[in-house]
Design a protein around this motif. Structure first.
Motif, PDB file in Angstrom:
ATOM      1  N   GLN A 178       0.841  -1.206   0.000  1.00 30.95           N
ATOM      2  CA  GLN A 178       0.000   0.000   0.000  1.00 30.95           C
ATOM      3  C   GLN A 178       0.875   1.255   0.000  1.00 30.95           C
ATOM      4  OE1 GLN A 178      -3.113   0.053  -0.427  1.00 30.95           O
ATOM      5  NE2 GLN A 178      -3.947  -1.915   0.192  1.00 30.95           N
ATOM      6  N   GLN A 179       1.962   1.218   0.752  1.00 36.17           N
ATOM      7  CA  GLN A 179       2.856   2.385   0.800  1.00 36.17           C
ATOM      8  C   GLN A 179       3.532   2.619  -0.553  1.00 36.17           C
ATOM      9  OE1 GLN A 179       5.350   1.269   4.141  1.00 36.17           O
ATOM     10  NE2 GLN A 179       4.297   2.713   5.508  1.00 36.17           N
ATOM     11  N   ARG A 180       3.928   1.543  -1.221  1.00 35.38           N
ATOM     12  CA  ARG A 180       4.546   1.696  -2.542  1.00 35.38           C
ATOM     13  C   ARG A 180       3.558   2.284  -3.540  1.00 35.38           C
ATOM     14  NH1 ARG A 180       7.382  -3.254  -1.329  1.00 35.38           N
ATOM     15  NH2 ARG A 180       5.694  -4.463  -2.253  1.00 35.38           N
ATOM     16  N   ALA A 181       2.311   1.805  -3.491  1.00 36.17           N
ATOM     17  CA  ALA A 181       1.290   2.340  -4.402  1.00 36.17           C
ATOM     18  C   ALA A 181       1.069   3.831  -4.158  1.00 36.17           C
ATOM     19  CB  ALA A 181      -0.018   1.572  -4.230  1.00 36.17           C
ATOM     20  N   LEU A 182       1.008   4.223  -2.883  1.00 34.27           N
ATOM     21  CA  LEU A 182       0.824   5.635  -2.557  1.00 34.27           C
ATOM     22  C   LEU A 182       2.029   6.450  -3.004  1.00 34.27           C
ATOM     23  CD1 LEU A 182      -0.675   7.954  -1.182  1.00 34.27           C
ATOM     24  CD2 LEU A 182       0.353   7.224   0.997  1.00 34.27           C
ATOM     25  N   SER A 183       3.233   5.922  -2.795  1.00 36.73           N
ATOM     26  CA  SER A 183       4.450   6.629  -3.178  1.00 36.73           C
ATOM     27  C   SER A 183       4.491   6.870  -4.688  1.00 36.73           C
ATOM     28  CB  SER A 183       5.673   5.829  -2.736  1.00 36.73           C
ATOM     29  OG  SER A 183       6.865   6.460  -3.152  1.00 36.73           O
ATOM     30  N   GLU A 184       4.097   5.883  -5.466  1.00 36.94           N
ATOM     31  CA  GLU A 184       4.092   6.049  -6.917  1.00 36.94           C
ATOM     32  C   GLU A 184       3.134   7.148  -7.342  1.00 36.94           C
ATOM     33  OE1 GLU A 184       3.202   2.298  -8.656  1.00 36.94           O
ATOM     34  OE2 GLU A 184       5.130   1.378  -8.107  1.00 36.94           O
ATOM     35  N   LEU A 185       1.964   7.186  -6.705  1.00 36.15           N
ATOM     36  CA  LEU A 185       0.979   8.218  -7.050  1.00 36.15           C
ATOM     37  C   LEU A 185       1.480   9.607  -6.661  1.00 36.15           C
ATOM     38  CD1 LEU A 185      -2.304   6.398  -5.987  1.00 36.15           C
ATOM     39  CD2 LEU A 185      -1.606   6.966  -8.315  1.00 36.15           C
ATOM     40  N   LEU A 186       2.107   9.692  -5.488  1.00 30.56           N
ATOM     41  CA  LEU A 186       2.624  10.996  -5.057  1.00 30.56           C
ATOM     42  C   LEU A 186       3.751  11.471  -5.967  1.00 30.56           C
ATOM     43  CD1 LEU A 186       2.651  10.424  -1.189  1.00 30.56           C
ATOM     44  CD2 LEU A 186       1.100  11.908  -2.482  1.00 30.56           C
ATOM     45  N   GLN A 187       4.602  10.541  -6.393  1.00 31.46           N
ATOM     46  CA  GLN A 187       5.674  10.896  -7.325  1.00 31.46           C
ATOM     47  C   GLN A 187       5.108  11.352  -8.656  1.00 31.46           C
ATOM     48  OE1 GLN A 187       8.414   7.641  -7.650  1.00 31.46           O
ATOM     49  NE2 GLN A 187       8.842   7.581  -5.458  1.00 31.46           N
ATOM     50  N   LEU A 188       4.050  10.689  -9.074  1.00 27.53           N
ATOM     51  CA  LEU A 188       3.423  11.056 -10.344  1.00 27.53           C
ATOM     52  C   LEU A 188       2.857  12.468 -10.268  1.00 27.53           C
ATOM     53  CD1 LEU A 188       2.673   9.983 -13.142  1.00 27.53           C
ATOM     54  CD2 LEU A 188       0.529   9.148 -12.182  1.00 27.53           C
ATOM     55  N   ILE A 242      -5.005   9.170  -4.814  1.00 24.10           N
ATOM     56  CA  ILE A 242      -4.101   9.363  -3.682  1.00 24.10           C
ATOM     57  C   ILE A 242      -4.860   9.239  -2.373  1.00 24.10           C
ATOM     58  CG2 ILE A 242      -2.712  11.094  -2.482  1.00 24.10           C
ATOM     59  CD1 ILE A 242      -1.746  12.046  -5.215  1.00 24.10           C
ATOM     60  N   GLU A 243      -6.051   9.793  -2.324  1.00 24.82           N
ATOM     61  CA  GLU A 243      -6.861   9.706  -1.112  1.00 24.82           C
ATOM     62  C   GLU A 243      -7.218   8.246  -0.801  1.00 24.82           C
ATOM     63  OE1 GLU A 243     -11.153  11.356   0.618  1.00 24.82           O
ATOM     64  OE2 GLU A 243     -10.303  12.179  -1.232  1.00 24.82           O
ATOM     65  N   GLU A 244      -7.571   7.505  -1.850  1.00 22.52           N
ATOM     66  CA  GLU A 244      -7.908   6.094  -1.654  1.00 22.52           C
ATOM     67  C   GLU A 244      -6.686   5.297  -1.203  1.00 22.52           C
ATOM     68  OE1 GLU A 244      -9.592   2.272  -4.221  1.00 22.52           O
ATOM     69  OE2 GLU A 244      -9.692   4.301  -5.059  1.00 22.52           O
ATOM     70  N   ALA A 245      -5.514   5.577  -1.802  1.00 14.94           N
ATOM     71  CA  ALA A 245      -4.287   4.881  -1.419  1.00 14.94           C
ATOM     72  C   ALA A 245      -3.888   5.208   0.014  1.00 14.94           C
ATOM     73  CB  ALA A 245      -3.158   5.227  -2.378  1.00 14.94           C
ATOM     74  N   SER A 246      -4.078   6.450   0.424  1.00 17.54           N
ATOM     75  CA  SER A 246      -3.756   6.841   1.803  1.00 17.54           C
ATOM     76  C   SER A 246      -4.635   6.089   2.794  1.00 17.54           C
ATOM     77  CB  SER A 246      -3.960   8.353   1.972  1.00 17.54           C
ATOM     78  OG  SER A 246      -3.081   9.074   1.143  1.00 17.54           O
ATOM     79  N   SER A 247      -5.901   5.926   2.445  1.00 17.62           N
ATOM     80  CA  SER A 247      -6.806   5.159   3.305  1.00 17.62           C
ATOM     81  C   SER A 247      -6.350   3.708   3.397  1.00 17.62           C
ATOM     82  CB  SER A 247      -8.237   5.229   2.764  1.00 17.62           C
ATOM     83  OG  SER A 247      -8.706   6.564   2.748  1.00 17.62           O
ATOM     84  N   GLY A 248      -5.864   3.181   2.262  1.00 15.45           N
ATOM     85  CA  GLY A 248      -5.364   1.810   2.265  1.00 15.45           C
ATOM     86  C   GLY A 248      -4.168   1.648   3.182  1.00 15.45           C
ATOM     87  N   VAL A 249      -3.266   2.636   3.200  1.00 12.82           N
ATOM     88  CA  VAL A 249      -2.106   2.593   4.088  1.00 12.82           C
ATOM     89  C   VAL A 249      -2.553   2.628   5.545  1.00 12.82           C
ATOM     90  CG1 VAL A 249      -0.049   3.839   4.852  1.00 12.82           C
ATOM     91  CG2 VAL A 249      -0.519   3.590   2.406  1.00 12.82           C
ATOM     92  N   GLU A 250      -3.527   3.462   5.841  1.00 14.20           N
ATOM     93  CA  GLU A 250      -4.021   3.559   7.216  1.00 14.20           C
ATOM     94  C   GLU A 250      -4.638   2.244   7.676  1.00 14.20           C
ATOM     95  OE1 GLU A 250      -6.674   6.840   7.538  1.00 14.20           O
ATOM     96  OE2 GLU A 250      -5.158   8.347   7.000  1.00 14.20           O
ATOM     97  N   ARG A 251      -5.441   1.642   6.797  1.00 10.79           N
ATOM     98  CA  ARG A 251      -6.068   0.366   7.168  1.00 10.79           C
ATOM     99  C   ARG A 251      -5.011  -0.716   7.382  1.00 10.79           C
ATOM    100  NH1 ARG A 251      -9.672   2.042   3.095  1.00 10.79           N
ATOM    101  NH2 ARG A 251      -8.629   0.696   1.589  1.00 10.79           N
ATOM    102  N   ALA A 252      -4.006  -0.749   6.501  1.00 11.80           N
ATOM    103  CA  ALA A 252      -2.944  -1.748   6.631  1.00 11.80           C
ATOM    104  C   ALA A 252      -2.134  -1.521   7.904  1.00 11.80           C
ATOM    105  CB  ALA A 252      -2.035  -1.709   5.402  1.00 11.80           C
ATOM    106  N   SER A 253      -1.883  -0.242   8.251  1.00 15.85           N
ATOM    107  CA  SER A 253      -1.134   0.070   9.471  1.00 15.85           C
ATOM    108  C   SER A 253      -1.905  -0.363  10.707  1.00 15.85           C
ATOM    109  CB  SER A 253      -0.838   1.568   9.528  1.00 15.85           C
ATOM    110  OG  SER A 253      -0.018   1.966   8.447  1.00 15.85           O
ATOM    111  N   GLU A 254      -3.212  -0.134  10.683  1.00 10.27           N
ATOM    112  CA  GLU A 254      -4.039  -0.553  11.819  1.00 10.27           C
ATOM    113  C   GLU A 254      -4.040  -2.067  11.973  1.00 10.27           C
ATOM    114  OE1 GLU A 254      -7.849   1.102  11.073  1.00 10.27           O
ATOM    115  OE2 GLU A 254      -7.227   3.185  11.421  1.00 10.27           O
ATOM    116  N   ALA A 255      -4.127  -2.773  10.839  1.00 12.01           N
ATOM    117  CA  ALA A 255      -4.108  -4.237  10.895  1.00 12.01           C
ATOM    118  C   ALA A 255      -2.773  -4.744  11.426  1.00 12.01           C
ATOM    119  CB  ALA A 255      -4.379  -4.814   9.503  1.00 12.01           C
ATOM    120  N   LEU A 256      -1.671  -4.103  10.997  1.00 13.59           N
ATOM    121  CA  LEU A 256      -0.343  -4.493  11.477  1.00 13.59           C
ATOM    122  C   LEU A 256      -0.207  -4.226  12.969  1.00 13.59           C
ATOM    123  CD1 LEU A 256       2.549  -5.443  11.051  1.00 13.59           C
ATOM    124  CD2 LEU A 256       3.143  -3.108  10.323  1.00 13.59           C
ATOM    125  N   THR A 257      -0.686  -3.063  13.415  1.00 17.45           N
ATOM    126  CA  THR A 257      -0.605  -2.717  14.836  1.00 17.45           C
ATOM    127  C   THR A 257      -1.388  -3.704  15.683  1.00 17.45           C
ATOM    128  OG1 THR A 257      -0.337  -0.369  14.312  1.00 17.45           O
ATOM    129  CG2 THR A 257      -1.095  -0.923  16.527  1.00 17.45           C
TER     130      THR A 257
END
Length: 550
Positions: A166-176, A334-349
């Motif tokens: 999820q972080q890689r996907a967000l990073s690619e979008l932000l770079q774009l 980007i907004e959708e990818a950021s939400s994905g990172v948050e959900r993944a972080s919560e699951a990891l925590t």
């Protein structure tokens, strides 16, 4: 449980069959006699790296077979999962030589499969495992095995991998987005060129073939017309048919031959007609040749600029379509990818938190149990505990790592095990840890190579007692040079280096039976010479070992 080990032409072993039993199996022998060769041979059957240097000099190959009785459901399940079961017994074979191979129950296997089944059958612990015990990651893995945290650990690893994606996907979008409109325009320009080319998979090969026909259409027409003329002008077959028709009236047995000749006439006529149609359709139009050359030139340019082939250019076109499509609503993506990172972080925590709680409880339980074992191993004043050190960032193995802490003397603060333990203390810590964790690991066979490093006297007696106790829950194989430990053997094996028929030394393994043979070996281990006094002390050791409650 390991039942039998058969070795041929491995190092100094010409041929040997070693029988093992339940409980504590001891391997003894003079220094350099080859005691560890038995462990090394078994290691080959468990998937260890093989080398041509291990083959006995003069032999073409070395072969080792290890026979195990499958007592647990886990080992049977692993064997069935790999396609070698069901079975109540398994034979692991390793051949080392020019054509090295592995087998499981006589069927071809890979070293990785040997390691897979070996991992649920045997645990080998030697001096290098003692050093591995000093590594925090190894200590963490050991703690997790004791806690039964394998499932939670896998969940943490999976959650961490998801977060990374999820972080890689967000990073690619932000770079774009950072590259801005200019980058987007460039991508669109590339996409427009590829779409305008109307690429079709296989078109280039088809055009190359058509170009060859157009280039040589005149010659092709001449050759095919000539071939058709020859076919039609040849009256030999027709005359043969006419003659046979007359012959058939005289002898009907010639009817099959006539039928076949008539079919040949039809085939020749059809072939001639096909050649005529082909020559009539040939196109020698120079304009078509120019079109083909122009298209091939265009495809060559695209091929060189977009991946080396038309197929790669098609893949690049499809990728650009997706990427340009994403830039159309980049902020939303980007907004959708950021939400994905948050959900993944919560699951990891959440997963890491559950693992941390289990580790915290397990660290206290394992620490107390190991401390108790150490006191029985003549480290009465020692202290042992497992600290959990938080990581800078939660990773694939969780939010913390284990660190074993130890103190050998009263009043001294606990220090990191790797820094404060001597060789003998480390050997006893490892034995204590393995004794406590043996039930959690559920391995039917444990092997200790040189577990007695740095100890002796009463401590060695206590180590032997603990190994004997461990042998009541699983099969234990121990390589030792201490008589105090060897006295506790349920099965005593002696390894000797003896002259072979060819004048070279070879390794022999003998099973010691009865009090006399065992006493002689214990006497040799204590002082070398088998004197009356040494025999008396050896017999005393055997009686003392036998006096403990089993």
């Amino acid at each position: 449980m390991l039942i039998e080990l058969r070795v041929s032409d491995l190092a100094l072993v010409t041929s040997a069959t070693v029988i093992f039993g339940p409980g504590l199996n001891l391997l003894t022998g003079e220094t350099g006699s080859g005691k560890s060769l038995v462990v090394d041979a078994l290691g080959l059957c468990l998937g260890a790296r093989a080398s041509a240097d291990q083959i006995r000099h003069g032999a073409d190959s070395a072969v080792v077979d290890a026979v195990f009785r499958l007592d647990g459901e886990e080992s049977k399940a692993v064997l069935a999962e790999m396609g070698f079961g069901p079975a109540d017994e398994v034979i692991l074979t390793r051949e080392v030589g020019r054509n090295s191979r592995a087998r499981i129950n006589g069927r071809p296997a890979t070293p990785a499969q040997l390691r897979r089944i070996g991992g649920v059958l045997v645990g080998i612990h030697g001096q290098h495992e003692q050093q591995a015990l000093l590594d925090p990651d190894a200590q963490t893995l050991l703690l997790d095995a004791f806690c039964g945290a394998g499932k939670l650990r896998s969940e943490v690893e999976a959650a961490y991998s998801t977060k990374l994606r999820q972080q890689r996907a967000l990073s690619e979008l932000l770079q774009l987005r950072a590259r801005g409109h200019k980058e987007e325009e460039y991508l669109r320009w590339q996409l427009q060129e590829l779409e305008a080319a109307e690429l079709v998979d296989g078109e280039e090969q088809s055009l190359v073939a058509e170009r060859a026909v157009v280039r040589h259409s005149a010659r092709l027409g001449e050759l095919t017309t000539q071939a058709g003329t020859f076919l039609l002008d040849d009256e030999g077959i027709a005359q043969a048919v006419s003659g046979l028709m007359n012959a058939v009236e005289l002898d009907p047995r010639l009817v099959p031959v006539l039928t076949r000749l008539e079919a040949v006439v039809d085939e020749v006529s059809e072939a001639a007609a096909e050649l005529r149609r082909y020559s009539e359709q040939l196109d020698s139009d120079p304009q078509r040749l120019e079109e083909i050359e122009a298209r091939l030139s265009q495809l060559d340019s695209i091929r060189r600029r977009f991946g080396g082939s038309v197929e790669a250019a098609i893949e690049e076109r499809d990728r650009l379509r997706l990427q340009v499509g994403r830039t159309a609503d980049l902020d939303s993506a980007i907004e959708e990818a950021s939400s994905g990172v948050e959900r993944a972080s919560e699951a990891l925590t959440q997963a890491a938190g559950s693992l941390s709680a289990l580790r915290d409880e397990g660290a206290r339980t394992l620490g107390d149990a190991v401390g108790s074992e150490l006191r029985d191993l003549r480290l009465e004043d020692s202290a042992f505990q497992i600290d959990l050190l938080p990581r800078l960032e939660t990773g694939p193995t969780g939010a913390e790592q284990a660190q074993m802490m130890f103190s050998a003397n009263p009043g001294e603060p606990l220090g990191v095990l790797a820094r404060v333990a001597s060789g003998g203390e480390l050997a006893r810590v490892m034995l204590a840890v393995k004794t406590v964790s043996a039930q959690a690991e559920r391995l039917p066979t444990l092997i200790f190579d040189e577990v007695d490093t740095g100890i002796g006297g009463e401590t060695a007696l206590q180590v032997g007692l603990r190994l004997q106790a461990l042998g009541r829950s699983c099969q234990v194989l121990v390589v030792t040079h201490l008589a105090q430990i060897a006295a506790f053997a349920s099965h005593h094996l002696r390894v000797d280096k003896v002259p072979g028929a060819d004048g070279r030394n070879m390794v022999r393994v003998s099973h010691l039976e009865g009090t006399v043979e065992r006493s002689q070996e214990l006497a040799r281990m204590m002082g070398g010479a088998i004197t009356e006094k040494a025999m008396a002390r050896a017999e005393e050791l055997l009686r003392e070992a036998g006096s403990y409650v089993h």
